[in-house]
Design an enzyme around this catalytic site. Structure first.
Site, short mmCIF file in Angstrom:
data_model
loop_
_atom_site.label_atom_id
_atom_site.label_comp_id
_atom_site.label_asym_id
_atom_site.label_seq_id
_atom_site.Cartn_x
_atom_site.Cartn_y
_atom_site.Cartn_z
CB CYS A 1 73.91 64.67 -10.16
SG CYS A 1 72.91 63.70 -9.04
NE ARG B 1 74.49 64.80 -16.03
CZ ARG B 1 74.81 63.69 -16.68
NH1 ARG B 1 75.01 63.74 -17.96
NH2 ARG B 1 74.94 62.55 -16.06
CD1 TRP C 1 66.36 64.00 -11.58
CD2 TRP C 1 67.20 61.98 -11.06
NE1 TRP C 1 65.41 63.05 -11.86
CE2 TRP C 1 65.88 61.81 -11.56
CE3 TRP C 1 67.90 60.85 -10.67
CZ2 TRP C 1 65.27 60.57 -11.68
CZ3 TRP C 1 67.30 59.61 -10.79
CH2 TRP C 1 66.00 59.49 -11.29
CG ASN D 1 76.19 61.69 -12.17
OD1 ASN D 1 75.10 61.32 -11.75
ND2 ASN D 1 76.51 61.72 -13.45
N GLY D 2 76.04 59.34 -9.59
CA GLY D 2 76.04 57.88 -9.59
C GLY D 2 75.40 57.38 -8.32
CD GLU E 1 59.50 60.42 -29.32
OE1 GLU E 1 59.58 59.58 -28.40
OE2 GLU E 1 60.16 61.47 -29.32
CE LYS F 1 59.34 63.16 -26.89
NZ LYS F 1 60.72 62.84 -26.74
CD GLU G 1 59.92 63.41 -22.05
OE1 GLU G 1 60.87 63.10 -21.33
OE2 GLU G 1 59.93 63.19 -23.28
CG HIS H 1 42.29 43.11 -29.48
ND1 HIS H 1 41.51 42.03 -29.82
CD2 HIS H 1 42.86 43.53 -30.63
CE1 HIS H 1 41.61 41.79 -31.11
NE2 HIS H 1 42.43 42.69 -31.63
CE LYS I 1 68.65 65.55 -23.78
NZ LYS I 1 67.43 65.34 -24.59
O1 M6R Z 1 70.23 59.43 -23.99
P1 M6R Z 1 69.28 58.33 -24.39
O2 M6R Z 1 68.79 58.49 -25.76
O3 M6R Z 1 69.86 56.97 -24.18
O4 M6R Z 1 68.06 58.48 -23.40
C1 M6R Z 1 67.03 57.54 -23.37
C2 M6R Z 1 65.81 58.08 -22.66
O5 M6R Z 1 66.12 58.37 -21.32
C3 M6R Z 1 65.28 59.35 -23.32
O6 M6R Z 1 65.01 59.15 -24.66
C4 M6R Z 1 64.00 59.82 -22.59
O7 M6R Z 1 62.97 58.91 -22.81
C5 M6R Z 1 63.62 61.23 -23.08
N1 M6R Z 1 63.38 62.09 -21.96
C6 M6R Z 1 62.39 61.26 -23.90
O8 M6R Z 1 62.08 62.53 -24.36
#
Ligand code: M6R
Length: 607
Positions: free
Chosen positions: A2, A27, A71, A97-98, A479, A483, A486, A502, A602
């Site tokens: 959050c 967040r 969140w 937050n937590g 990656e 992307k 997500e 395989h 994020k």
């Molecule tokens: O802040 P970080 O790089 O440690 O975050 C890791 C992942 O949560 C972050 O890369 C996540 O996979 C992204 N949303 C990908 O775009």
């Protein structure tokens, strides 16, 4: 995950809180709320969904307040579950937050003692526990409550009975204080403070603080006063705004050339003999490492996969890459002689932080490769290499990934040079090529810039996709797939191209698009072309991210997106620009909320 904010001494606290929450929305965006101290006591406003829904309500007038964007972890996104949460007297409010891990037990105890709890959240117990300990000193009440809590917290409290102050506490959840002129602030992220100040104090685990208009009182985990160390943030507000782009993600893709320029700035000596580490990690721990272990999550993990190929090729050092979320629970083995590198944009990812603590306990030397200055990972690791990508707001990481890869180029060059794996001439050539990478990324923005119509057509009607690559491009394919899934909700998997036969080949049909990342000069070009043939033989259509010099690829695929040619070692840089644009335009065509994909945040500060 959050976002939290608090202000003291603001002419209009409500408006400052709402503005700050908008900057924190990445967040979490399940609900938002504020509590402001007014002449009537505490006025609380909460709304489900985006902060904009909160903004529609008439703002309470006051100079002190706290705010939260949620969140959801405990209880669905309803108004009752939105923060701030109150005690029974409704004179005290808390944002958090937590996760309070023992909240169930605490909740039952509170209910048995007659407290009325109105939400399903873990946070609400905090308000009631502080209420029980409040006898005119808010800070003392918070400090006495903390030992009861198991879990993590960035916690902020305000009370109508102490109307000139806010009190906060931190345990494994980011929190920093902003020191202004006659104004004090706090937030979970620097971006919420930048409009008011760049002078900040980072809280450490176990610390508590009390903020009044004129001063900050800081206390360590034993409640002993501590002198706050004020640091200047290197970012400005403009860097955290959209700057004319429709989405932060698109802006951040366009910032890749500049970000790369920054990661290399002043760090590319001809001889590759420098690697810019801050902190106490000795050079001998880098140079003398027998093995490197990269630990990270999500995109940062995929940057680590690309990094493995770079460092192994340039320096000949064995590199292992593991998911931080798995490593932290794996059986512990002695890892003397290992340099553990923690890659993270935020520097606050809970799994990566725990992996670091674990690695250190196993005898590893620890280096953080982090974007956010002063983040927990940066402070706890022995050494830190800053990524200098600037604030990344879009939930989908883009420019930070590229700078992580940039960091591995620098590390590979440094180790290759200092361990004698590269000749001085090779170092010179590689450093020269690295210097051109910002330009290469800029050209990729041009060559792949008009990918929007193709992105719509290529993925039209598809529910699944594969992204394929080999060696250094395997992590890149992973990656690319992350992307697109997500932000566009299209199910995509990244695969090492040789693995398809395989098993996964069985899935292919004409409605199953396949994206391939291949550079014409890579040693595995021939086998990649064979793999493309296997895919097309099953009727699947193929889009290649290929170099401008590749005069052959178009004969084998349905579509080609061109990127500028380079040594195959550097192909991931222009290629990921193309992959990001492809994902962005596919998501846009599908009408998705690009900067705020559903269910994500994020910064993942819970495990
Ligand atoms: O802040 P970080 O790089 O440690 O975050 C890791 C992942 O949560 C972050 O890369 C996540 O996979 C992204 N949303 C990908 O775009």
């Amino acid at each position: 995950m959050c976002g939290i904010i608090g202000v003291v001494g603001m002419p209009n606290a409500a408006s400052a809180l709402v503005k700050g929450l908008k900057r924190l929305e990445y967040r979490g965006y399940d609900s938002a709320g504020i509590a402001v101290v007014t002449g009537k006591g505490l006025e609380i406003q909460r709304a489900v969904g985006a902060v904009a829904n909160l903004e529609r309500q008439a703002a309470p007038l006051g100079t002190v307040g706290i705010g939260h964007t949620r969140w959801a972890t405990h209880g669905p996104p309803t108004e009752a579950n939105s923060h701030p949460h109150r005690d029974c007297s409704e004179r005290l409010a808390v944002v958090h937050n937590g996760i309070v891990e023992n909240y169930q037990e605490l909740r039952e105890g509170l209910q048995a003692r007659g407290h009325r709890l109105l939400s399903q959240t873990d946070t609400e117990v905090l308000a009631h526990l502080i209420e029980e300990r409040y006898h005119g000193d808010l800070l003392a009440a918070v400090q006495e409550t903390l030992p009861l809590i198991e879990g993590s917290y960035g916690l902020v409290v305000v009370s109508a009975d102490a109307p000139d102050r806010i009190v906060c506490a931190r345990m494994r959840s980011p929190l920093l204080l902003g020191v202004g002129q006659g104004q004090m602030l706090l937030a979970s992220d620097a971006t919420a403070l930048l409009e008011h100040t760049r002078s900040v104090v980072f809280l450490e685990d176990g610390e508590t603080a009390e903020l009044t208009q004129e001063r900050v009182r800081l206390f360590d985990a034993h409640r002993k006063p501590k002198i706050p160390v004020v640091r200047e943030l290197p970012w400005n507000l403009e860097a955290a705004e959209k700057g004319g782009f429709d989405h932060f993600m698109l802006k951040e893709i366009h910032e890749i050339p500049e970000a790369l320029h920054e990661v290399f700035r002043g760090r590319l000596g001809m001889a590759g003999d420098r690697f810019d580490v801050e902190g106490a990690l000795p050079e001998s721990a880098l140079r003398g490492a027998q093995r490197i272990l990269v630990l990270a999550c999500g995109t940062s993990y995929y940057a680590g996969m690309v990094g493995r190929s770079i460092v192994e090729q340039l320096a000949g050092v064995p590199v292992d890459v593991q998911l931080a979320s798995e490593y932290r629970y794996a059986p512990q083995t002695t890892q003397e002689g290992t340099l553990a590198i923690f890659v993270s944009q935020s520097g606050e990812t809970a799994d990566t932080l725990e992996a670091m603590r674990r690695a250190r306990a196993s005898g590893c030397r620890t280096l953080a490769m982090v974007n956010v200055v002063g983040s927990t990972l940066a402070r706890e690791a022995e050494g830190v290499f800053y990524l200098r990508a600037g604030p990344e707001i879009g939930v989908a990481s883009t420019k930070a990934f590229v700078n992580m890869v940039g960091g591995f180029y620098l590390l590979g060059l440094h180790l290759g040079a200092t361990r004698g794996h590269l000749t001085p001439d090779e170092c010179k050539r590689l450093a020269g090529e690295m210097r051109t990478l910002p330009r290469l990324a800029q050209r990729a923005l041009e060559t792949a810039g008009d990918v929007a119509p193709l992105a719509g057509e290529f993925f039209h009607g598809a529910e699944h996709a594969f992204y394929l690559g080999r060696q250094i491009n395997h992590g890149l394919a992973m990656e690319g797939a992350l992307k697109i899934k997500e932000i566009s909700y299209l199910h995509a998997e990244g695969y090492a191209a040789g693995e398809l036969k395989h098993g996964p080949l069985a899935l292919l049909t004409p409605d199953f698009p396949v994206v391939v990342a291949l550079s014409d000069k890579e040693p595995t070009y021939g086998v990649m072309v064979s793999n493309i043939g296997e895919v097309r033989a099953r009727g699947a259509k193929v889009l290649a991210i290929a170099t401008e010099t590749d005069a052959n690829v178009h004969k084998h695929v349905d579509h080609v997106v061109r990127v500028p040619a380079s040594d195959p070692l550097f192909y991931p840089v222009p290629a990921c620009v193309a992959l990001y644009l492809l994902a962005y335009h596919a998501a846009r065509g599908r009408g998705c909320n690009i900067d705020r994909p559903r269910n994500l945040a994020k910064s993942v500060t819970v495990e």
